[in-house]
Design a protein around this motif. Structure first.
Motif, PDB file in Angstrom:
ATOM      1  N   MET A   1       0.843  -1.178   0.000  1.00 20.11           N
ATOM      2  CA  MET A   1       0.000   0.000   0.000  1.00 20.11           C
ATOM      3  C   MET A   1       0.892   1.245   0.000  1.00 20.11           C
ATOM      4  N   PHE A   2       0.330   2.316  -0.443  1.00 22.94           N
ATOM      5  CA  PHE A   2       1.078   3.567  -0.521  1.00 22.94           C
ATOM      6  C   PHE A   2       0.805   4.417   0.713  1.00 22.94           C
ATOM      7  N   SER A   3       1.788   5.207   1.097  1.00 24.74           N
ATOM      8  CA  SER A   3       1.626   6.059   2.265  1.00 24.74           C
ATOM      9  C   SER A   3       0.796   7.294   1.953  1.00 24.74           C
ATOM     10  N   SER A   4       0.670   7.637   0.684  1.00 23.65           N
ATOM     11  CA  SER A   4      -0.119   8.796   0.293  1.00 23.65           C
ATOM     12  C   SER A   4      -0.387   8.738  -1.197  1.00 23.65           C
ATOM     13  N   PRO A   5      -1.345   9.544  -1.668  1.00 23.55           N
ATOM     14  CA  PRO A   5      -1.566   9.619  -3.119  1.00 23.55           C
ATOM     15  C   PRO A   5      -0.315  10.097  -3.852  1.00 23.55           C
ATOM     16  N   PHE A   6       0.493  10.899  -3.168  1.00 22.00           N
ATOM     17  CA  PHE A   6       1.710  11.422  -3.790  1.00 22.00           C
ATOM     18  C   PHE A   6       2.723  10.298  -4.004  1.00 22.00           C
ATOM     19  N   ALA A   7       2.820   9.393  -3.054  1.00 24.75           N
ATOM     20  CA  ALA A   7       3.714   8.237  -3.201  1.00 24.75           C
ATOM     21  C   ALA A   7       3.203   7.315  -4.301  1.00 24.75           C
ATOM     22  N   ALA A   8       1.901   7.147  -4.373  1.00 19.34           N
ATOM     23  CA  ALA A   8       1.310   6.317  -5.425  1.00 19.34           C
ATOM     24  C   ALA A   8       1.606   6.895  -6.801  1.00 19.34           C
ATOM     25  N   LEU A   9       1.484   8.203  -6.930  1.00 17.28           N
ATOM     26  CA  LEU A   9       1.755   8.859  -8.208  1.00 17.28           C
ATOM     27  C   LEU A   9       3.221   8.686  -8.599  1.00 17.28           C
ATOM     28  N   ASP A  10       4.116   8.858  -7.656  1.00 18.35           N
ATOM     29  CA  ASP A  10       5.543   8.705  -7.926  1.00 18.35           C
ATOM     30  C   ASP A  10       5.858   7.278  -8.381  1.00 18.35           C
ATOM     31  N   SER A  11       5.357   6.293  -7.658  1.00 19.10           N
ATOM     32  CA  SER A  11       5.597   4.891  -8.011  1.00 19.10           C
ATOM     33  C   SER A  11       5.002   4.540  -9.369  1.00 19.10           C
ATOM     34  N   THR A  12       3.821   5.061  -9.633  1.00 16.65           N
ATOM     35  CA  THR A  12       3.148   4.809 -10.907  1.00 16.65           C
ATOM     36  C   THR A  12       3.961   5.368 -12.064  1.00 16.65           C
ATOM     37  N   ARG A  13       4.420   6.587 -11.916  1.00 23.20           N
ATOM     38  CA  ARG A  13       5.213   7.209 -12.977  1.00 23.20           C
ATOM     39  C   ARG A  13       6.527   6.463 -13.204  1.00 23.20           C
ATOM     40  N   LYS A  14       7.145   6.005 -12.144  1.00 21.81           N
ATOM     41  CA  LYS A  14       8.394   5.248 -12.283  1.00 21.81           C
ATOM     42  C   LYS A  14       8.162   3.926 -13.006  1.00 21.81           C
ATOM     43  N   ARG A  15       7.063   3.267 -12.687  1.00 16.97           N
ATOM     44  CA  ARG A  15       6.752   1.986 -13.350  1.00 16.97           C
ATOM     45  C   ARG A  15       6.445   2.213 -14.831  1.00 16.97           C
ATOM     46  N   ILE A  16       5.700   3.244 -15.157  1.00 18.67           N
ATOM     47  CA  ILE A  16       5.408   3.567 -16.560  1.00 18.67           C
ATOM     48  C   ILE A  16       6.715   3.818 -17.310  1.00 18.67           C
ATOM     49  N   ALA A  17       7.580   4.620 -16.732  1.00 14.10           N
ATOM     50  CA  ALA A  17       8.856   4.946 -17.381  1.00 14.10           C
ATOM     51  C   ALA A  17       9.704   3.690 -17.585  1.00 14.10           C
ATOM     52  N   LEU A  18       9.747   2.828 -16.580  1.00 12.29           N
ATOM     53  CA  LEU A  18      10.515   1.595 -16.672  1.00 12.29           C
ATOM     54  C   LEU A  18      10.013   0.723 -17.821  1.00 12.29           C
ATOM     55  N   LEU A  19       8.701   0.550 -17.902  1.00 14.88           N
ATOM     56  CA  LEU A  19       8.127  -0.282 -18.957  1.00 14.88           C
ATOM     57  C   LEU A  19       8.325   0.342 -20.336  1.00 14.88           C
ATOM     58  N   GLN A  20       8.138   1.644 -20.438  1.00 14.16           N
ATOM     59  CA  GLN A  20       8.274   2.316 -21.729  1.00 14.16           C
ATOM     60  C   GLN A  20       9.724   2.343 -22.214  1.00 14.16           C
ATOM     61  N   ALA A  21      10.679   2.235 -21.321  1.00 13.01           N
ATOM     62  CA  ALA A  21      12.096   2.276 -21.686  1.00 13.01           C
ATOM     63  C   ALA A  21      12.581   0.951 -22.285  1.00 13.01           C
ATOM     64  N   LYS A  22      11.797  -0.094 -22.140  1.00 17.99           N
ATOM     65  CA  LYS A  22      12.200  -1.390 -22.674  1.00 17.99           C
ATOM     66  C   LYS A  22      12.229  -1.332 -24.200  1.00 17.99           C
ATOM     67  N   PRO A  23      13.197  -1.997 -24.822  1.00 23.02           N
ATOM     68  CA  PRO A  23      13.283  -1.966 -26.284  1.00 23.02           C
ATOM     69  C   PRO A  23      12.108  -2.681 -26.974  1.00 23.02           C
ATOM     70  N   ASN A  24      11.619  -3.744 -26.363  1.00 19.63           N
ATOM     71  CA  ASN A  24      10.490  -4.488 -26.943  1.00 19.63           C
ATOM     72  C   ASN A  24       9.409  -4.670 -25.883  1.00 19.63           C
ATOM     73  N   VAL A  25       8.419  -3.798 -25.905  1.00 16.43           N
ATOM     74  CA  VAL A  25       7.327  -3.861 -24.931  1.00 16.43           C
ATOM     75  C   VAL A  25       6.323  -4.905 -25.417  1.00 16.43           C
ATOM     76  N   SER A  26       6.046  -5.877 -24.563  1.00 19.16           N
ATOM     77  CA  SER A  26       5.094  -6.933 -24.923  1.00 19.16           C
ATOM     78  C   SER A  26       3.659  -6.397 -24.871  1.00 19.16           C
ATOM     79  N   GLY A  27       2.749  -7.180 -25.381  1.00 21.90           N
ATOM     80  CA  GLY A  27       1.330  -6.806 -25.328  1.00 21.90           C
ATOM     81  C   GLY A  27       0.833  -6.670 -23.900  1.00 21.90           C
ATOM     82  N   ASP A  28       1.252  -7.588 -23.045  1.00 24.00           N
ATOM     83  CA  ASP A  28       0.859  -7.522 -21.629  1.00 24.00           C
ATOM     84  C   ASP A  28       1.418  -6.268 -20.964  1.00 24.00           C
TER      85      ASP A  28
END
Length: 72
Positions: A1-28
């Motif tokens: 769980m997140f400590s705040s909406p701000f922490a959730a937003l930060d984690s979400t953005r980091k995960r999006i960036a990590l996935l988008q940085a991959k050379p071959n993003v799968s359908g999943d």
């Protein structure tokens, strides 16, 4: 769980960036990115005014907590 909406937003953005940085993003992974982007949109409108009830109670000074807990 997140400590705040701000922490959730930060984690979400980091995960999006990590996935988008991959050379071959799968359908999943693309499905996950889309879901995370929708989640990010729900978090963006949350600001200190929406979250102030927790913040106000959490950051009270010891004097304020003492005065508040004294019988009337």
């Amino acid at each position: 769980m997140f400590s705040s909406p701000f922490a959730a937003l930060d984690s979400t953005r980091k995960r999006i960036a990590l996935l988008q940085a991959k050379p071959n993003v799968s359908g999943d992974e693309q499905t996950e990115i889309s879901a995370l982007q929708r989640f990010e949109e729900t978090l963006l409108p949350i600001n200190a005014l929406n979250f102030s009830k927790f913040v106000t109670g959490h950051f009270k000074t010891s004097h304020e907590r003492t005065v508040q807990n004294q019988p009337v």
